[in-house]
Each structure stands twice: as structure tokens, then as C-alpha cells.
Design a protein around this motif. Structure first.
Motif, PDB file in Angstrom:
ATOM      1  N   UNK A   1       3.286   6.440  -5.253  1.00 16.91           N
ATOM      2  CA  UNK A   1       3.051   6.708  -6.668  1.00 16.91           C
ATOM      3  C   UNK A   1       2.007   7.808  -6.869  1.00 16.91           C
ATOM      4  N   UNK A   2       1.039   7.919  -5.961  1.00 23.76           N
ATOM      5  CA  UNK A   2       0.065   9.022  -6.029  1.00 23.76           C
ATOM      6  C   UNK A   2       0.786  10.357  -5.872  1.00 23.76           C
ATOM      7  N   UNK A   3       1.739  10.415  -4.947  1.00 21.73           N
ATOM      8  CA  UNK A   3       2.519  11.652  -4.800  1.00 21.73           C
ATOM      9  C   UNK A   3       3.335  11.937  -6.061  1.00 21.73           C
ATOM     10  N   UNK A   4       3.773  10.888  -6.740  1.00 17.12           N
ATOM     11  CA  UNK A   4       4.449  11.077  -8.020  1.00 17.12           C
ATOM     12  C   UNK A   4       3.521  11.691  -9.055  1.00 17.12           C
TER      13      UNK A   4
ATOM     14  N   UNK B   1       7.960  12.805  -0.670  1.00 18.54           N
ATOM     15  CA  UNK B   1       7.081  11.715  -0.240  1.00 18.54           C
ATOM     16  C   UNK B   1       7.073  10.570  -1.255  1.00 18.54           C
ATOM     17  N   UNK B   2       7.086  10.913  -2.540  1.00 16.28           N
ATOM     18  CA  UNK B   2       7.105   9.905  -3.595  1.00 16.28           C
ATOM     19  C   UNK B   2       8.331   9.007  -3.467  1.00 16.28           C
ATOM     20  N   UNK B   3       9.500   9.593  -3.439  1.00 15.71           N
ATOM     21  CA  UNK B   3      10.732   8.803  -3.407  1.00 15.71           C
ATOM     22  C   UNK B   3      10.862   8.044  -2.090  1.00 15.71           C
ATOM     23  N   UNK B   4      10.524   8.684  -0.988  1.00 17.62           N
ATOM     24  CA  UNK B   4      10.613   8.024   0.320  1.00 17.62           C
ATOM     25  C   UNK B   4       9.738   6.770   0.368  1.00 17.62           C
ATOM     26  N   UNK B   5       8.533   6.878  -0.167  1.00 12.52           N
ATOM     27  CA  UNK B   5       7.593   5.760  -0.089  1.00 12.52           C
ATOM     28  C   UNK B   5       7.850   4.648  -1.111  1.00 12.52           C
ATOM     29  N   UNK B   6       8.472   4.971  -2.246  1.00 13.79           N
ATOM     30  CA  UNK B   6       8.686   3.907  -3.240  1.00 13.79           C
ATOM     31  C   UNK B   6      10.114   3.391  -3.301  1.00 13.79           C
ATOM     32  N   UNK B   7      11.074   4.222  -2.868  1.00 17.90           N
ATOM     33  CA  UNK B   7      12.461   3.818  -3.039  1.00 17.90           C
ATOM     34  C   UNK B   7      13.265   3.876  -1.740  1.00 17.90           C
ATOM     35  N   UNK B   8      12.765   4.588  -0.760  1.00 22.55           N
ATOM     36  CA  UNK B   8      13.492   4.721   0.496  1.00 22.55           C
ATOM     37  C   UNK B   8      14.464   5.881   0.472  1.00 22.55           C
ATOM     38  N   UNK B   9      15.268   5.936   1.496  1.00 20.38           N
ATOM     39  CA  UNK B   9      16.195   7.046   1.696  1.00 20.38           C
ATOM     40  C   UNK B   9      17.168   7.179   0.533  1.00 20.38           C
TER      41      UNK B   9
ATOM     42  N   UNK C   1       0.816  -1.203   0.000  1.00 21.11           N
ATOM     43  CA  UNK C   1       0.000   0.000   0.000  1.00 21.11           C
ATOM     44  C   UNK C   1       0.857   1.264   0.000  1.00 21.11           C
ATOM     45  N   UNK C   2       1.962   1.218   0.737  1.00 20.55           N
ATOM     46  CA  UNK C   2       2.869   2.359   0.799  1.00 20.55           C
ATOM     47  C   UNK C   2       3.385   2.728  -0.592  1.00 20.55           C
ATOM     48  N   UNK C   3       3.712   1.704  -1.365  1.00 20.11           N
ATOM     49  CA  UNK C   3       4.197   1.917  -2.726  1.00 20.11           C
ATOM     50  C   UNK C   3       3.175   2.709  -3.556  1.00 20.11           C
ATOM     51  N   UNK C   4       1.916   2.344  -3.484  1.00 23.11           N
ATOM     52  CA  UNK C   4       0.880   3.005  -4.280  1.00 23.11           C
ATOM     53  C   UNK C   4       0.617   4.433  -3.806  1.00 23.11           C
ATOM     54  N   UNK C   5       0.670   4.631  -2.516  1.00 20.96           N
ATOM     55  CA  UNK C   5       0.524   5.998  -1.993  1.00 20.96           C
ATOM     56  C   UNK C   5       1.683   6.858  -2.492  1.00 20.96           C
TER      57      UNK C   5
END
Length: 169
Positions: A7-10, A42-50, A1-5
Motif C-alpha cells: 500500500x505504501x507503493x500505491x 510492487x503495489x499490485x504484487x504485494x497486495x493482490x499477487x500475480x 506486513x507485506x500488504x502494508x508495504x
């Protein structure tokens, strides 16, 4: 779910990038630049991490507010402020560095830094074009929907450059 959220920020960055270059007034461009970079964090943090993209985008939000402050007071950005942000972008980018791909946001951020403190709208657009081109490659590699935002930014920046170009008399 985090990944999709994430992507929404993307996708939200896409909306910002579509609008930013075609706006006439610098202050509106700066507000959208801040929103764009906040969504990118938020996009990068949620899909790729630090990584360096998070740190440089966070600095870009701060810089947008500093530029708005100068614009409102009709003051110029000092050489010291310019140098401070060059070092903040580089230093924070290095702090976020964890893999070779993290070099791209560090380089792209330098163009964003220059565009944010640039007072001329057309020069701002040229610098945004360089920034978007570099971040397009980065976002494509990490598989972010923000890739679409950068492609849109490139197209809309070119449209803004053409729309507001000075016509020869």
C-alpha cells in the motif's frame, strides 16, 4: 506486513500521478511514468499477487526508457517499435491474466503505450486521462491505495490540459 508495504507503493504512485501531467517537459513526464509503473508493479504484487497489471506495468517501465532514448536522440519511434509494444502489452497482459478483472489493465495499458510514444504533450495528457480512468476502476476493485493515485492523475491531468491549452487568437 507485506500488504502494508504494498500500500505504501500505491501511495508513491499517487505522488507520481500528481506531478506527471502538470510537468511541462515530456522527458520529466517519462521519468515519472517509469517510476509510477515500477511502484505499481510492487503495489499490485504485494497486495493482490500475480496478474496482468504487473506484467503490463513492467512493460510500461521498459517503454518509458525506450521513449526517453528516442527523445534524447530526437528520433521518432518507428512503426515497428509501436507494433512491438502493442504486442508486448497484449502478450504480457495475457500471460498475467488470471481472472476477468485482468482485462482492465490490459486495456488501460494500451492508452499508456500510446501516451508514452506520443510526442505532443497535450495528446499525451488526453491518453493519460483515459489510462487513469480505466486503472481507477481496477485499483478500486482490488482495494489498492493506488486508486487515490488514479483519481489524482485524473484531476492533475485535467489541470494540465487546462494549463497548457492553446488559446484562440
Amino acid at each position: 506486513m507485506t500488504y502494508y508495504i504494498g500500500q505504501v507503493f500505491g501511495l508513491l504512485t499517487t505522488a507520481c500521478c500528481l506531478l506527471m501531467p502538470v510537468l511541462k517537459r515530456k522527458k520529466h513526464m517519462l521519468w515519472l511514468n517509469a517510476a509510477n509503473n515500477f511502484c505499481a508493479v510492487l503495489n499490485v504484487l504485494l497486495i493482490s499477487g500475480w496478474g496482468s497489471a504487473i506484467t503490463v506495468c513492467a512493460v510500461a517501465v521498459l517503454q518509458s526508457f525506450v521513449a526517453l532514448w528516442h527523445l534524447k536522440r530526437d528520433t521518432k519511434v518507428s512503426r515497428g517499435e509501436n507494433l512491438l509494444f502493442v504486442f508486448l502489452f497484449l502478450g504480457c497482459g495475457v500471460l498475467g491474466y488470471r481472472r476477468p478483472i485482468d482485462v482492465l489493465p490490459i486495456v488501460g495499458a494500451q492508452f499508456n503505450m500510446l501516451s508514452t510514444f506520443q510526442r505532443d504533450e497535450q495528446r499525451t495528457r488526453w491518453l493519460l486521462l483515459a489510462n487513469a480512468s480505466i486503472f481507477t476502476v481496477y485499483y478500486a476493485i482490488i482495494g489498492s491505495t493506488a486508486t487515490l493515485s488514479c483519481v489524482c492523475a485524473i484531476v492533475s491531468t485535467v489541470a494540465g490540459l487546462l494549463r497548457y491549452r492553446k488559446k484562440a487568437m
